[in-house]
Design an enzyme around this catalytic site. Sequence first.
Site, PDB file in Angstrom:
ATOM      1  N   ARG A 176       9.628  -2.747 -49.449  1.00 34.66           N
ATOM      2  CA  ARG A 176       9.395  -1.911 -48.260  1.00 34.66           C
ATOM      3  C   ARG A 176      11.140  -1.846 -46.817  1.00 34.66           C
ATOM      4  O   ARG A 176      11.288  -1.483 -45.781  1.00 34.66           O
ATOM      5  CB  ARG A 176       8.776  -1.185 -47.227  1.00 34.66           C
ATOM      6  CG  ARG A 176       7.788   0.197 -48.753  1.00 34.66           C
ATOM      7  CD  ARG A 176       8.815   1.407 -48.977  1.00 34.66           C
ATOM      8  NE  ARG A 176       7.982   2.360 -50.168  1.00 34.66           N
ATOM      9  CZ  ARG A 176       8.246   2.079 -51.245  1.00 34.66           C
ATOM     10  NH1 ARG A 176       8.382   1.014 -52.413  1.00 34.66           N
ATOM     11  NH2 ARG A 176       6.813   3.085 -52.302  1.00 34.66           N
ATOM     12  N   SER A 226       6.114   8.551 -45.386  1.00 38.92           N
ATOM     13  CA  SER A 226       5.049   7.679 -44.917  1.00 38.92           C
ATOM     14  C   SER A 226       5.633   6.786 -44.025  1.00 38.92           C
ATOM     15  O   SER A 226       6.486   6.065 -43.788  1.00 38.92           O
ATOM     16  CB  SER A 226       5.060   6.917 -46.013  1.00 38.92           C
ATOM     17  OG  SER A 226       4.024   7.702 -47.065  1.00 38.92           O
ATOM     18  N   GLU A 296       5.914   1.840 -41.638  1.00 39.64           N
ATOM     19  CA  GLU A 296       7.442   1.994 -42.092  1.00 39.64           C
ATOM     20  C   GLU A 296       8.784   2.614 -42.120  1.00 39.64           C
ATOM     21  O   GLU A 296       9.912   2.439 -42.464  1.00 39.64           O
ATOM     22  CB  GLU A 296       7.173   2.462 -43.960  1.00 39.64           C
ATOM     23  CG  GLU A 296       7.514   2.624 -45.271  1.00 39.64           C
ATOM     24  CD  GLU A 296       6.910   2.949 -46.177  1.00 39.64           C
ATOM     25  OE1 GLU A 296       7.448   3.486 -46.598  1.00 39.64           O
ATOM     26  OE2 GLU A 296       5.530   2.860 -47.268  1.00 39.64           O
TER      27      GLU A 296
END
Length: 302
Positions: A176, A226, A296
């Site tokens: 990520r 998320s 994130e």
Amino acid sequence: MDPCEIEQSLEKLLKGEVKSCESMKNHTSWRVGGPADIMVLPSSIEDIRLCQQFAIQQGLPLTVMGNGSNMLVKDGGIRGIVLKISRGFNQIEVKGTVITAEAGVFIPTLSARAAREGLTGMEFAAGIPASVGGAVSMNAGAHGKSMADVVRGVTALTGDGNTVSLEKEEIGFSYRKSGIPGKGLVILTADFDLKPGEPEEIMAANKVNLEKRRRSQPLEFPTAGSVFANPPGQWAGWLIENAGCKGMRIGDAMVSDKHANFIVNLGMAKAEDILQLITRIKNLVMQKYQIELELEVRVVGE
């Protein structure tokens, strides 16, 4: 220079759109955030270069964004210039099994185009609500795959306006993340290395992934996807749910009762509500599992 003077100067300089005191609620998927002093919607690479040079000359901070689907803007807004790479950069070119997409292309649009061309590899991304530039910068992923699995390379602008090409190995992909933000680069295009397949089968796989997303995620509310990255060997959503956070609410920000790694805006949430909820989640997960959750999403502004 005050925002009005900056706006007037940039309007003379650029061909794209320039807005002052632009509410970031209109440009992020969470629908929260204060105003940007100046927002620039460039229509060309030259617009981006000129905007970069102007920001440097005037000593103004420059924030680069894409679709705003992975961004939390604080309630005080963003000082300086926000450069939004969007509708002016939406071309897609197909050569054999390589698709080149400009930074403003919507990832689901790219996935659908790959399917029509009979190119497989982008099915995992069918439901990722990001632009190419943003998705590559954060190494967006789903269903066990990520941009790092399909990106061959990118072209980008450096802070001083030079065009550079980076191969996959030079991008610095990790979970990520990528090295793009740290390099101060603005992605212009990305090359995706795909494989031949049957269009009908690829479209069917896209449909399955989209349906799975609809069933498992709270798409009826504004979210940023998320909120936390999965810790090694763990699922952030499972940790959050089992720490007792599901359904937790501050103001109009709530931990989704459908997927605990999503914080939804029930209508009038403020960025501060979301930030307080993030802190509470992190504390409860740490207390129960001694695991530090990492964001994130990208937090910007003041």
